[in-house]
Design a protein around this motif. Structure first.
Motif, PDB file in Angstrom:
ATOM      1  N   SER A   1       0.838  -1.203   0.000  1.00  0.00           N
ATOM      2  CA  SER A   1       0.000   0.000   0.000  1.00  0.00           C
ATOM      3  C   SER A   1       0.873   1.253   0.000  1.00  0.00           C
ATOM      4  CB  SER A   1      -0.985  -0.017   1.176  1.00  0.00           C
ATOM      5  OG  SER A   1      -0.326   0.112   2.399  1.00  0.00           O
ATOM      6  N   ILE A   2       2.035   1.188   0.631  1.00  0.00           N
ATOM      7  CA  ILE A   2       2.970   2.327   0.574  1.00  0.00           C
ATOM      8  C   ILE A   2       3.457   2.531  -0.860  1.00  0.00           C
ATOM      9  CG2 ILE A   2       5.265   3.136   1.275  1.00  0.00           C
ATOM     10  CD1 ILE A   2       4.784   1.821   4.000  1.00  0.00           C
ATOM     11  N   LEU A   3       3.844   1.446  -1.492  1.00  0.00           N
ATOM     12  CA  LEU A   3       4.316   1.539  -2.880  1.00  0.00           C
ATOM     13  C   LEU A   3       3.249   2.122  -3.788  1.00  0.00           C
ATOM     14  CD1 LEU A   3       6.332  -1.756  -3.500  1.00  0.00           C
ATOM     15  CD2 LEU A   3       7.183   0.614  -3.540  1.00  0.00           C
ATOM     16  N   GLU A   4       2.017   1.617  -3.631  1.00  0.00           N
ATOM     17  CA  GLU A   4       0.938   2.128  -4.485  1.00  0.00           C
ATOM     18  C   GLU A   4       0.677   3.606  -4.212  1.00  0.00           C
ATOM     19  OE1 GLU A   4      -2.464  -0.257  -5.383  1.00  0.00           O
ATOM     20  OE2 GLU A   4      -3.812   1.465  -5.234  1.00  0.00           O
ATOM     21  N   THR A   5       0.684   3.980  -2.924  1.00  0.00           N
ATOM     22  CA  THR A   5       0.424   5.373  -2.560  1.00  0.00           C
ATOM     23  C   THR A   5       1.489   6.304  -3.127  1.00  0.00           C
ATOM     24  OG1 THR A   5      -0.710   4.709  -0.543  1.00  0.00           O
ATOM     25  CG2 THR A   5       0.155   6.951  -0.610  1.00  0.00           C
ATOM     26  N   LEU A   6       2.761   5.917  -2.965  1.00  0.00           N
ATOM     27  CA  LEU A   6       3.842   6.781  -3.453  1.00  0.00           C
ATOM     28  C   LEU A   6       3.872   6.849  -4.980  1.00  0.00           C
ATOM     29  CD1 LEU A   6       6.779   5.906  -1.014  1.00  0.00           C
ATOM     30  CD2 LEU A   6       5.416   8.013  -1.082  1.00  0.00           C
ATOM     31  N   SER A   7       3.508   5.753  -5.624  1.00  0.00           N
ATOM     32  CA  SER A   7       3.617   5.761  -7.082  1.00  0.00           C
ATOM     33  C   SER A   7       2.412   6.392  -7.760  1.00  0.00           C
ATOM     34  CB  SER A   7       3.859   4.343  -7.620  1.00  0.00           C
ATOM     35  OG  SER A   7       2.842   3.474  -7.214  1.00  0.00           O
ATOM     36  N   THR A   8       1.235   6.278  -7.138  1.00  0.00           N
ATOM     37  CA  THR A   8       0.037   6.838  -7.784  1.00  0.00           C
ATOM     38  C   THR A   8      -0.348   8.211  -7.239  1.00  0.00           C
ATOM     39  OG1 THR A   8      -1.528   5.923  -6.181  1.00  0.00           O
ATOM     40  CG2 THR A   8      -0.920   4.511  -8.050  1.00  0.00           C
ATOM     41  N   GLY A   9       0.082   8.524  -5.989  1.00  0.00           N
ATOM     42  CA  GLY A   9      -0.325   9.786  -5.382  1.00  0.00           C
ATOM     43  C   GLY A   9      -1.730   9.726  -4.801  1.00  0.00           C
ATOM     44  N   ARG A  10      -2.351   8.550  -4.874  1.00  0.00           N
ATOM     45  CA  ARG A  10      -3.654   8.354  -4.220  1.00  0.00           C
ATOM     46  C   ARG A  10      -3.450   7.419  -3.049  1.00  0.00           C
ATOM     47  NH1 ARG A  10      -8.699   6.760  -7.784  1.00  0.00           N
ATOM     48  NH2 ARG A  10      -9.234   6.131  -5.661  1.00  0.00           N
ATOM     49  N   VAL A  11      -3.981   7.811  -1.882  1.00  0.00           N
ATOM     50  CA  VAL A  11      -3.678   7.055  -0.669  1.00  0.00           C
ATOM     51  C   VAL A  11      -4.390   5.706  -0.666  1.00  0.00           C
ATOM     52  CG1 VAL A  11      -3.790   7.015   1.844  1.00  0.00           C
ATOM     53  CG2 VAL A  11      -3.246   9.150   0.640  1.00  0.00           C
ATOM     54  N   CYS A  12      -3.601   4.678  -0.412  1.00  0.00           N
ATOM     55  CA  CYS A  12      -4.089   3.303  -0.326  1.00  0.00           C
ATOM     56  C   CYS A  12      -3.602   2.719   0.989  1.00  0.00           C
ATOM     57  CB  CYS A  12      -3.529   2.515  -1.513  1.00  0.00           C
ATOM     58  SG  CYS A  12      -3.855   0.745  -1.447  1.00  0.00           S
ATOM     59  N   TYR A  13      -4.553   2.256   1.801  1.00  0.00           N
ATOM     60  CA  TYR A  13      -4.201   1.635   3.083  1.00  0.00           C
ATOM     61  C   TYR A  13      -4.277   0.119   2.943  1.00  0.00           C
ATOM     62  CZ  TYR A  13      -5.141   6.330   4.923  1.00  0.00           C
ATOM     63  OH  TYR A  13      -5.130   7.681   5.161  1.00  0.00           O
ATOM     64  N   TRP A  14      -4.034  -0.550   4.081  1.00  0.00           N
ATOM     65  CA  TRP A  14      -4.251  -1.981   4.167  1.00  0.00           C
ATOM     66  C   TRP A  14      -5.392  -2.202   5.154  1.00  0.00           C
ATOM     67  CZ3 TRP A  14      -3.187  -6.378   1.744  1.00  0.00           C
ATOM     68  CH2 TRP A  14      -3.418  -7.592   2.403  1.00  0.00           C
ATOM     69  N   SER A  15      -6.433  -2.869   4.717  1.00  0.00           N
ATOM     70  CA  SER A  15      -7.552  -3.150   5.614  1.00  0.00           C
ATOM     71  C   SER A  15      -7.279  -4.444   6.370  1.00  0.00           C
ATOM     72  CB  SER A  15      -8.848  -3.281   4.815  1.00  0.00           C
ATOM     73  OG  SER A  15      -9.852  -3.827   5.659  1.00  0.00           O
ATOM     74  N   ARG A  16      -7.140  -4.330   7.685  1.00  0.00           N
ATOM     75  CA  ARG A  16      -6.884  -5.526   8.490  1.00  0.00           C
ATOM     76  C   ARG A  16      -8.104  -6.428   8.523  1.00  0.00           C
ATOM     77  NH1 ARG A  16      -4.767  -3.171  14.050  1.00  0.00           N
ATOM     78  NH2 ARG A  16      -6.731  -2.059  13.758  1.00  0.00           N
ATOM     79  N   SER A  17      -9.293  -5.811   8.535  1.00  0.00           N
ATOM     80  CA  SER A  17     -10.502  -6.640   8.635  1.00  0.00           C
ATOM     81  C   SER A  17     -10.793  -7.371   7.320  1.00  0.00           C
ATOM     82  CB  SER A  17     -11.709  -5.786   9.045  1.00  0.00           C
ATOM     83  OG  SER A  17     -11.897  -4.735   8.128  1.00  0.00           O
ATOM     84  N   ARG A  18     -10.531  -6.701   6.207  1.00  0.00           N
ATOM     85  CA  ARG A  18     -10.794  -7.340   4.919  1.00  0.00           C
ATOM     86  C   ARG A  18      -9.587  -8.103   4.395  1.00  0.00           C
ATOM     87  NH1 ARG A  18     -11.545  -3.795   1.013  1.00  0.00           N
ATOM     88  NH2 ARG A  18     -11.400  -1.867   2.194  1.00  0.00           N
ATOM     89  N   GLY A  19      -8.412  -7.799   4.962  1.00  0.00           N
ATOM     90  CA  GLY A  19      -7.204  -8.480   4.527  1.00  0.00           C
ATOM     91  C   GLY A  19      -6.842  -8.148   3.088  1.00  0.00           C
ATOM     92  N   GLY A  20      -6.995  -6.896   2.718  1.00  0.00           N
ATOM     93  CA  GLY A  20      -6.674  -6.502   1.353  1.00  0.00           C
ATOM     94  C   GLY A  20      -6.349  -5.021   1.263  1.00  0.00           C
ATOM     95  N   LEU A  21      -5.878  -4.596   0.108  1.00  0.00           N
ATOM     96  CA  LEU A  21      -5.603  -3.182  -0.111  1.00  0.00           C
ATOM     97  C   LEU A  21      -6.904  -2.400  -0.014  1.00  0.00           C
ATOM     98  CD1 LEU A  21      -3.023  -3.348  -3.056  1.00  0.00           C
ATOM     99  CD2 LEU A  21      -2.552  -2.830  -0.645  1.00  0.00           C
TER     100      LEU A  21
END
Lengths: 143, 143
Positions: free
Chosen positions: A44-64
């Motif tokens: 999610s850090i890689l995606e956020t830095l590369s796209t400029g759109r914030v992406c977290y990791w959902s612990r409950s859903r187990g996915g981006l």
């Protein structure tokens, strides 16, 4: 596939916990308001830095968790900061609409005043508008 | 001994993790600057709310961490907020001096700019002044 080497300096500074996660604080650019806290993993850090759109990791859903994917309330990354120990991130963001699944600007809308927790921020957008009539917690999870 | 019943409403709203801890963000009153993130347990919340001086839980030392006890850089609680899920706290504080053990105002002094992490905040107070000549990480631990 994101080229991780371009972001090696950032990733190397992060001390992920045993689950491979790190807490990330989202702060609104300009107002400085704290909007929320969620978790990120390496991807999610890689995606956020590369796209400029914030992406977290959902612990409950187990996915981006691409913030705003369901609700439309995206976060655009303005700055990515790492703390002294590397175990917490600070994201300065431009928030579309509201950050909280309750329809409030910030998730921190309860304050301890006069011996009780008071709601100090009003709902700006009806959650049923954000998530459809099923409403609820879909698309938003701090978990 | 703090009377927990007086703070039951606050404690009941907090969802502690499996270790009995919850992350707490410290934000400077006025400037809105994010100073640090650390952890609290039930006892440190009770002490903070009852004394008005911020007390964290040090995971590395396994004990209460009264911010400023060693360094003198105390945090006075101005407001205690709980997020929507109850799994993160926001403390609005008045910070004496600097929050970071490196002698910087904020722990978030590294920012991702032009493909690398840059130091964006200068040291205001020499850590040897804060912690004595032994210096180092004593008295401060995000752990």
């Amino acid at each position: 596939m994101t080229d991780a080497t371009a972001f090696a300096d950032a990733l190397d500074a992060v001390r992920f916990n045993a689950d491979g996660l790190v807490p990330a604080i989202a702060q609104a650019e300009g107002s400085g308001e704290i909007l929320m806290m969620a978790w990120m993993n390496r991807d999610s850090i890689l995606e956020t830095l590369s796209t400029g759109r914030v992406c977290y990791w959902s612990r409950s859903r187990g996915g981006l968790w691409r913030k705003g994917e369901t609700s439309g309330q995206m976060q655009r990354l303005k700055e990515f900061r790492v703390d002294c120990d590397g175990d917490t991130l600070l994201l300065i963001v431009e928030q579309d609409g509201v950050a909280c699944h309750t329809g409030r600007r910030s998730c921190f809308y309860r304050a301890w005043r006069d011996g009780k927790l008071e709601i100090i921020q009003e709902v700006e957008t009806d959650p049923s508008v954000l998530y459809g009539q099923s409403g609820g917690h879909h698309g938003h999870s701090h978990g």
